[in-house]
Write an enzyme that holds these catalytic residues in place. Sequence first.
Site, short mmCIF file in Angstrom:
data_model
loop_
_atom_site.label_atom_id
_atom_site.label_comp_id
_atom_site.label_asym_id
_atom_site.label_seq_id
_atom_site.Cartn_x
_atom_site.Cartn_y
_atom_site.Cartn_z
N GLY A 73 -8.04 -1.86 23.07
CA GLY A 73 -6.89 -1.15 22.91
C GLY A 73 -6.03 -0.28 23.66
O GLY A 73 -5.87 -1.84 24.71
N CYS A 100 -12.05 -6.93 24.54
CA CYS A 100 -10.65 -6.77 25.33
C CYS A 100 -11.23 -5.44 25.94
O CYS A 100 -12.12 -5.30 26.99
CB CYS A 100 -9.72 -6.87 24.62
SG CYS A 100 -7.79 -6.83 24.91
N TYR A 101 -10.03 -4.64 25.99
CA TYR A 101 -10.51 -3.32 26.34
C TYR A 101 -12.21 -2.79 25.93
O TYR A 101 -12.78 -1.98 26.91
CB TYR A 101 -9.71 -1.75 25.73
CG TYR A 101 -9.96 -0.64 25.86
CD1 TYR A 101 -8.94 -0.22 27.25
CD2 TYR A 101 -10.76 0.32 25.83
CE1 TYR A 101 -9.18 1.14 27.54
CE2 TYR A 101 -10.86 1.75 25.91
CZ TYR A 101 -10.34 1.92 27.47
OH TYR A 101 -10.37 3.21 27.52
N HIS A 191 -9.56 -12.47 21.28
CA HIS A 191 -9.55 -11.96 20.19
C HIS A 191 -10.60 -12.59 19.28
O HIS A 191 -9.63 -13.72 18.91
CB HIS A 191 -8.25 -11.04 19.70
CG HIS A 191 -8.27 -9.83 20.11
ND1 HIS A 191 -8.02 -8.69 20.05
CD2 HIS A 191 -7.33 -9.74 21.48
CE1 HIS A 191 -7.97 -7.78 21.01
NE2 HIS A 191 -7.21 -8.25 22.45
N GLU A 193 -11.49 -12.08 16.75
CA GLU A 193 -11.45 -11.90 15.27
C GLU A 193 -10.37 -12.06 14.62
O GLU A 193 -10.08 -12.26 13.26
CB GLU A 193 -11.19 -10.16 14.79
CG GLU A 193 -10.44 -9.30 15.54
CD GLU A 193 -10.15 -9.06 17.23
OE1 GLU A 193 -11.16 -9.88 18.36
OE2 GLU A 193 -9.77 -8.40 17.76
N SER A 245 -3.26 7.09 -10.80
CA SER A 245 -1.58 6.15 -11.11
C SER A 245 -1.96 5.13 -11.80
O SER A 245 0.02 5.08 -11.88
CB SER A 245 -1.12 6.48 -10.20
OG SER A 245 -1.72 4.99 -9.28
N GLY A 246 -3.03 4.54 -11.93
CA GLY A 246 -2.80 3.36 -13.20
C GLY A 246 -2.84 2.07 -11.98
O GLY A 246 -3.08 1.60 -12.55
N GLY A 247 -2.14 2.23 -10.77
CA GLY A 247 -2.69 1.33 -9.33
C GLY A 247 -3.62 0.97 -9.57
O GLY A 247 -4.93 2.05 -9.63
N VAL A 248 -4.04 0.18 -8.53
CA VAL A 248 -6.05 -1.15 -9.00
C VAL A 248 -6.20 0.13 -7.29
O VAL A 248 -7.43 0.60 -8.12
CB VAL A 248 -5.90 -2.42 -7.82
CG1 VAL A 248 -4.48 -2.67 -6.97
CG2 VAL A 248 -6.95 -3.08 -8.29
N ASP A 249 -6.03 0.58 -6.72
CA ASP A 249 -6.99 1.42 -5.72
C ASP A 249 -7.67 3.00 -6.73
O ASP A 249 -8.36 3.19 -6.52
CB ASP A 249 -5.83 1.57 -4.95
CG ASP A 249 -5.35 0.78 -4.11
OD1 ASP A 249 -5.53 -0.31 -4.01
OD2 ASP A 249 -4.44 1.30 -3.34
N SER A 250 -6.08 3.06 -6.96
CA SER A 250 -6.71 4.78 -8.15
C SER A 250 -7.96 4.45 -9.30
O SER A 250 -8.24 5.53 -9.51
CB SER A 250 -5.49 5.84 -8.10
OG SER A 250 -4.68 5.29 -8.84
N LYS A 396 -6.90 -3.85 0.68
CA LYS A 396 -6.19 -4.52 -0.73
C LYS A 396 -7.47 -5.30 -1.20
O LYS A 396 -8.22 -5.21 -2.81
CB LYS A 396 -5.15 -4.46 -1.11
CG LYS A 396 -4.61 -4.47 -1.89
CD LYS A 396 -3.79 -2.99 -2.73
CE LYS A 396 -3.78 -2.77 -3.63
NZ LYS A 396 -3.07 -1.72 -4.06
#
Length: 540
Positions: A73, A100-101, A191, A193, A245-250, A396
């Site tokens: 942080g 870290c923090y 870190h 990660e 919306s026809g996008g991959v997410d929705s 994504k």
Amino acid sequence: MENAAKQAEEQAQGGRMKAELGGVVVLDFGGQYTQLIARRIREQQVFSAVLPCTTSIEEIRKLEPAGIILSGGPSSVYDPEAPKCDPQVLALSIPVLGICYGMQWITRTLGGTVEKAERREYGRAQLRIDDSKANGASDLFTGVAASLRVWNSHGDHVRTLPEGFRTIGRTENAIAAVENSARKIYAVEFHPEVKHTEQGTELLRNFLFRVCKAKPKWSGAAFIEQSTAAIREKVGNKWAICGLSGGVDSTVAAVLVHRAMGTRLTNIFVNTGMLRKNEFEQTLEMLRDRLKLHVIGVDASERFLARLKGVTDPEEKRKRIGREFIAVFAEEAQKLQAGKAHGEIGYLVQGTLYPDVIESVSVKGPSATIKTHHNVGGLPEKMPFALVEPLRDLFKDEVRRIGKELGLPEEILVKHPFPGPGLAVRLLGEITSPHLVTLQEADAIVVEEIRRAGLYDKVWQAFAVLLPVRSVGVMGDGRTYGLTVAVRVVESDDAMTADWVRLPGEVLERISTRIVNEVIGVTRIVYDISSKPPSTIEWE
Ligand code: XMP
């Protein structure tokens, strides 16, 4: 505030679902890499969810996590405003790893001391692991080299350890790793990660599997099963609509919720007038005919345009579009409910992803708001629906994997991301109908040429931006004074950072020649060579 509380609750619900399978909870102190920690854990097939550091101890306990990670942080633990967890997280008999923090907070909380470093450590450092015989090897470093390059980003460091702790690694300037193996509390200043840390994955694996005994059960199939069960539990016998919306997410969100709710879900696809060329008709056909989803197509382009008349401020555009979307959804919901066989609609499904959340929400301490993404912060405070966002913890590429598992066609899976507010954030200044058409034509050429060059699947996004900047040109024998199109092509893993693509000269040339020849009113093409950060991918 009401929204922030709701979001924390939704996140906790997402976390509950995952932790039941022996996952790990990441408590967020506002670190820029917090989401990466969660993702690295999922890469090891272990469930993980990020929760605000302020999550109550009862809530954490209910999740029964196999381990807890305390993130980095930006604050100093001595700041009066410094974010804090309930100190009880260190007394739950659940293994803890502070990063870290997180390490500094553990040290201070348990009676050690933290102080300002003489030199801020930023970037690479050499870690020496202290595995002298007298010291005994730490579980955290099993199978890890005795000396490694690690990635640091801190201004404070640990000076003295709390009772019961020992140092297990140092860099030139600081105590870099400590443990209290009896209490299963570990902490590192660097870190693990971040990819720049050598064997960082090994270290996280040691924490997950040696210390926490976590179960590698996270997979696309497990996610689908778990989230459909969680959706069913959440919505009860209510009905839902989905902003598709026809996008991959929705689309992934819709198919997932459709699995959970069947015909109680109706999808609504709104033509805002700010979609790409021919997108409304083509997408509707694909969603209905190929995916067999129940979709209502609403052409609301006139009203969106009216709502945006005279507006040039980017945040104002986003907010108005967000509100208009909700107004359309509410009207459609009312029409549906008026039908005889329809039940009460209580939920709105959205394909919100983690990067949308992190850039839109600012919990005290955690990452500052960058822009209001329309499917998160652009929504009005008071909405007639509660949200269902099954992909809220994911990135994504993870969503694409889930989509593949759900059997979605390749053409949807590889589709470039498109922002909820659509071309509105790529048309600078006031949105007008003629300018939208100009942008749609230019954008179609960019995408066509990127496809033709075989680059569509290799880049993250490729699109045109219309700038309200006129410049002088010459065509035939005459002077022109036309608009400017910026071409933006970026590569990225998760949209958190992005780099501009070094397109071959011939591709740039074809894009430029075609736009000035085929799109009336445009006389100048520029290529955007800025990376994120400091620029964002979209221009507004
Ligand atoms: P920025 O411009 O913030 O974009 O670097 C990061 C990624 O998010 C997409 N984006 C959005 N997606 N609603 C969305 O669903 C939005 O309001 C929105 N704004 C940006 C953008 O296209 C990029 O992939």
